[in-house]
Design a protein around this motif. Sequence first.
Motif, PDB file in Angstrom:
ATOM      1  N   ALA A  97      42.739  13.355 -17.106  1.00 34.29           N
ATOM      2  CA  ALA A  97      41.431  12.690 -17.212  1.00 34.29           C
ATOM      3  C   ALA A  97      40.386  13.323 -16.303  1.00 34.29           C
ATOM      4  O   ALA A  97      39.199  13.366 -16.653  1.00 34.29           O
ATOM      5  CB  ALA A  97      41.586  11.210 -16.868  1.00 34.29           C
ATOM      6  N   GLU A  98      40.799  13.832 -15.155  1.00 38.19           N
ATOM      7  CA  GLU A  98      39.821  14.427 -14.228  1.00 38.19           C
ATOM      8  C   GLU A  98      39.333  15.791 -14.692  1.00 38.19           C
ATOM      9  O   GLU A  98      38.434  16.378 -14.064  1.00 38.19           O
ATOM     10  CB  GLU A  98      40.430  14.539 -12.830  1.00 38.19           C
ATOM     11  CG  GLU A  98      41.633  15.434 -12.714  1.00 38.19           C
ATOM     12  CD  GLU A  98      42.949  14.712 -12.948  1.00 38.19           C
ATOM     13  OE1 GLU A  98      43.958  15.163 -12.379  1.00 38.19           O
ATOM     14  OE2 GLU A  98      42.963  13.717 -13.692  1.00 38.19           O
ATOM     15  N   HIS A  99      39.878  16.299 -15.805  1.00 38.88           N
ATOM     16  CA  HIS A  99      39.463  17.603 -16.331  1.00 38.88           C
ATOM     17  C   HIS A  99      38.764  17.500 -17.694  1.00 38.88           C
ATOM     18  O   HIS A  99      38.391  18.522 -18.257  1.00 38.88           O
ATOM     19  CB  HIS A  99      40.671  18.531 -16.473  1.00 38.88           C
ATOM     20  CG  HIS A  99      41.435  18.739 -15.202  1.00 38.88           C
ATOM     21  ND1 HIS A  99      40.978  19.542 -14.182  1.00 38.88           N
ATOM     22  CD2 HIS A  99      42.619  18.219 -14.786  1.00 38.88           C
ATOM     23  CE1 HIS A  99      41.850  19.523 -13.188  1.00 38.88           C
ATOM     24  NE2 HIS A  99      42.851  18.724 -13.522  1.00 38.88           N
ATOM     25  N   CYS A 100      38.614  16.283 -18.197  1.00 37.08           N
ATOM     26  CA  CYS A 100      38.091  16.108 -19.562  1.00 37.08           C
ATOM     27  C   CYS A 100      36.604  15.764 -19.619  1.00 37.08           C
ATOM     28  O   CYS A 100      36.038  15.692 -20.706  1.00 37.08           O
ATOM     29  CB  CYS A 100      38.890  15.026 -20.292  1.00 37.08           C
ATOM     30  SG  CYS A 100      40.563  15.541 -20.729  1.00 37.08           S
ATOM     31  N   TYR A 101      35.969  15.504 -18.500  1.00 40.80           N
ATOM     32  CA  TYR A 101      34.559  15.124 -18.541  1.00 40.80           C
ATOM     33  C   TYR A 101      33.676  16.347 -18.301  1.00 40.80           C
ATOM     34  O   TYR A 101      34.115  17.388 -17.806  1.00 40.80           O
ATOM     35  CB  TYR A 101      34.254  14.028 -17.515  1.00 40.80           C
ATOM     36  CG  TYR A 101      34.501  14.418 -16.081  1.00 40.80           C
ATOM     37  CD1 TYR A 101      33.545  15.150 -15.360  1.00 40.80           C
ATOM     38  CD2 TYR A 101      35.659  14.045 -15.425  1.00 40.80           C
ATOM     39  CE1 TYR A 101      33.750  15.513 -14.043  1.00 40.80           C
ATOM     40  CE2 TYR A 101      35.877  14.403 -14.095  1.00 40.80           C
ATOM     41  CZ  TYR A 101      34.919  15.129 -13.415  1.00 40.80           C
ATOM     42  OH  TYR A 101      35.131  15.491 -12.111  1.00 40.80           O
ATOM     43  N   ASP A 102      32.415  16.178 -18.652  1.00 41.49           N
ATOM     44  CA  ASP A 102      31.420  17.238 -18.479  1.00 41.49           C
ATOM     45  C   ASP A 102      30.828  17.127 -17.073  1.00 41.49           C
ATOM     46  O   ASP A 102      30.166  16.133 -16.742  1.00 41.49           O
ATOM     47  CB  ASP A 102      30.327  17.097 -19.550  1.00 41.49           C
ATOM     48  CG  ASP A 102      29.328  18.244 -19.521  1.00 41.49           C
ATOM     49  OD1 ASP A 102      29.397  19.079 -18.601  1.00 41.49           O
ATOM     50  OD2 ASP A 102      28.461  18.283 -20.419  1.00 41.49           O
ATOM     51  N   SER A 103      31.055  18.122 -16.243  1.00 43.41           N
ATOM     52  CA  SER A 103      30.587  18.074 -14.857  1.00 43.41           C
ATOM     53  C   SER A 103      29.081  18.282 -14.727  1.00 43.41           C
ATOM     54  O   SER A 103      28.532  18.100 -13.631  1.00 43.41           O
ATOM     55  CB  SER A 103      31.321  19.132 -14.028  1.00 43.41           C
ATOM     56  OG  SER A 103      31.091  20.437 -14.564  1.00 43.41           O
ATOM     57  N   ALA A 119      40.935   5.104 -13.680  1.00 43.88           N
ATOM     58  CA  ALA A 119      39.473   5.139 -13.740  1.00 43.88           C
ATOM     59  C   ALA A 119      38.871   4.872 -12.362  1.00 43.88           C
ATOM     60  O   ALA A 119      37.881   5.509 -11.969  1.00 43.88           O
ATOM     61  CB  ALA A 119      38.961   4.113 -14.751  1.00 43.88           C
ATOM     62  N   MET A 120      39.457   3.952 -11.620  1.00 37.95           N
ATOM     63  CA  MET A 120      38.969   3.679 -10.269  1.00 37.95           C
ATOM     64  C   MET A 120      39.126   4.911  -9.385  1.00 37.95           C
ATOM     65  O   MET A 120      38.241   5.227  -8.581  1.00 37.95           O
ATOM     66  CB  MET A 120      39.737   2.500  -9.664  1.00 37.95           C
ATOM     67  CG  MET A 120      39.433   1.145 -10.293  1.00 37.95           C
ATOM     68  SD  MET A 120      37.716   0.628 -10.065  1.00 37.95           S
ATOM     69  CE  MET A 120      37.635   0.497  -8.295  1.00 37.95           C
ATOM     70  N   ALA A 121      40.250   5.628  -9.545  1.00 40.75           N
ATOM     71  CA  ALA A 121      40.506   6.800  -8.700  1.00 40.75           C
ATOM     72  C   ALA A 121      39.645   7.987  -9.103  1.00 40.75           C
ATOM     73  O   ALA A 121      39.021   8.633  -8.254  1.00 40.75           O
ATOM     74  CB  ALA A 121      41.987   7.171  -8.782  1.00 40.75           C
ATOM     75  N   VAL A 122      39.581   8.294 -10.416  1.00 37.47           N
ATOM     76  CA  VAL A 122      38.875   9.491 -10.884  1.00 37.47           C
ATOM     77  C   VAL A 122      37.373   9.261 -10.953  1.00 37.47           C
ATOM     78  O   VAL A 122      36.579  10.104 -10.512  1.00 37.47           O
ATOM     79  CB  VAL A 122      39.427   9.935 -12.254  1.00 37.47           C
ATOM     80  CG1 VAL A 122      38.672  11.156 -12.772  1.00 37.47           C
ATOM     81  CG2 VAL A 122      40.920  10.239 -12.161  1.00 37.47           C
ATOM     82  N   ALA A 123      36.951   8.129 -11.521  1.00 38.95           N
ATOM     83  CA  ALA A 123      35.523   7.888 -11.726  1.00 38.95           C
ATOM     84  C   ALA A 123      34.824   7.365 -10.475  1.00 38.95           C
ATOM     85  O   ALA A 123      33.687   7.751 -10.190  1.00 38.95           O
ATOM     86  CB  ALA A 123      35.331   6.899 -12.881  1.00 38.95           C
ATOM     87  N   TRP A 124      35.496   6.488  -9.727  1.00 42.41           N
ATOM     88  CA  TRP A 124      34.862   5.868  -8.566  1.00 42.41           C
ATOM     89  C   TRP A 124      35.395   6.380  -7.234  1.00 42.41           C
ATOM     90  O   TRP A 124      34.865   6.023  -6.176  1.00 42.41           O
ATOM     91  CB  TRP A 124      35.026   4.344  -8.620  1.00 42.41           C
ATOM     92  CG  TRP A 124      34.251   3.696  -9.721  1.00 42.41           C
ATOM     93  CD1 TRP A 124      34.748   3.133 -10.859  1.00 42.41           C
ATOM     94  CD2 TRP A 124      32.832   3.535  -9.805  1.00 42.41           C
ATOM     95  NE1 TRP A 124      33.736   2.636 -11.646  1.00 42.41           N
ATOM     96  CE2 TRP A 124      32.541   2.864 -11.019  1.00 42.41           C
ATOM     97  CE3 TRP A 124      31.770   3.898  -8.977  1.00 42.41           C
ATOM     98  CZ2 TRP A 124      31.241   2.555 -11.418  1.00 42.41           C
ATOM     99  CZ3 TRP A 124      30.478   3.580  -9.366  1.00 42.41           C
ATOM    100  CH2 TRP A 124      30.229   2.911 -10.573  1.00 42.41           C
ATOM    101  N   GLY A 125      36.460   7.164  -7.231  1.00 42.32           N
ATOM    102  CA  GLY A 125      37.013   7.676  -5.975  1.00 42.32           C
ATOM    103  C   GLY A 125      37.665   6.621  -5.121  1.00 42.32           C
ATOM    104  O   GLY A 125      37.727   6.751  -3.895  1.00 42.32           O
ATOM    105  N   THR A 126      38.186   5.569  -5.747  1.00 45.48           N
ATOM    106  CA  THR A 126      38.800   4.467  -5.024  1.00 45.48           C
ATOM    107  C   THR A 126      40.246   4.296  -5.486  1.00 45.48           C
ATOM    108  O   THR A 126      40.499   4.152  -6.688  1.00 45.48           O
ATOM    109  CB  THR A 126      38.038   3.148  -5.262  1.00 45.48           C
ATOM    110  OG1 THR A 126      36.692   3.301  -4.820  1.00 45.48           O
ATOM    111  CG2 THR A 126      38.691   1.992  -4.526  1.00 45.48           C
TER     112      THR A 126
END
Length: 305
Positions: A108-114, A218-225
């Motif tokens: 998941a951490e590699h699938c979004y557009d940076s 999602a909390m870890a990858v998107a929000w860093g928590t």
Amino acid sequence: MLTRSRSRSQSRSRGPGTGPGGDGEKAAVRRREGAASGSKPCHCPLKRPRKAKRLHVAYEVVDGAREEGKGASPLQVPHWEPQDWQQQLANIRTMRSRKDAPVDHLGAEHCYDSTVSPKVRRYQVLLSLMLSSQTKDQVTASAMQRLRAQGLTVDSVLQLDDHTLGALIYPVGFWRSKVKYIKQTSAILQQRYDGDIPASVAELVALPGVGPKMAHLAMAVAWGTVSGIAVDTHVHRIANRLRWTKRPTKAPEQTRAALEDWLPRELWGEINALLVGFGQQTCLPLHPRCQACLNQTLCPSAQGF
């Protein structure tokens, strides 16, 4: 002689305390004194005070008194942890040091557009997690590429009809149900969160098609928590094979609770990707490669394969 004998028998029949100086004579004296004073005689028997019983509490100190001001210490529960888990974890880290499993470059951490805004990135992370359920990482990554080519935002997804959206995400697992969930979740995010995703596990799992594993990731990858351990089929399987749960678990959520009960919190954020990659490469579901595993002699399940 007859008179003396009869007198003795009468004296014996009266019983103890009725003779001179006995309790009967004392009672008669008390009645006369009471009558003289005008008070009514009391015929109530005198009650003897009962001796107070001492209650012993389980945690009470009996052999010696504690110092004043110090209470009893709470009952200590022994902390359970798996045997050899630290060495097992170190071995898995060694086997995963190359970071060449599918999850390492297609997760998941590699699938979004940076290059897009943080809000859009978080939305893309959530969608990739929704697509990943019951789907190989390669298939999820390909579907995300097709969606991103359409401009992957909440508004763009809501403008797609179900047929087009289905064609873009096919062949992810349960793609028809995911079309419905993606549309419903996107509408909720637009209406309630201004196109962003919630920042709590409780709100995330309330969204259609979002489970606990997706929420924690999602909390870890998107929000860093780090909110908890994300447990999928790989983590669930390996934790039971290594006996990292106090007793066997039947579902990923049971495994998550069992792991969080003993695993140090500083390791929670690492354990998902570590075990998922290990499960993709070595500890396979049907034919695990035990001969190539550094934990072969430490794994309780190795002898069964």
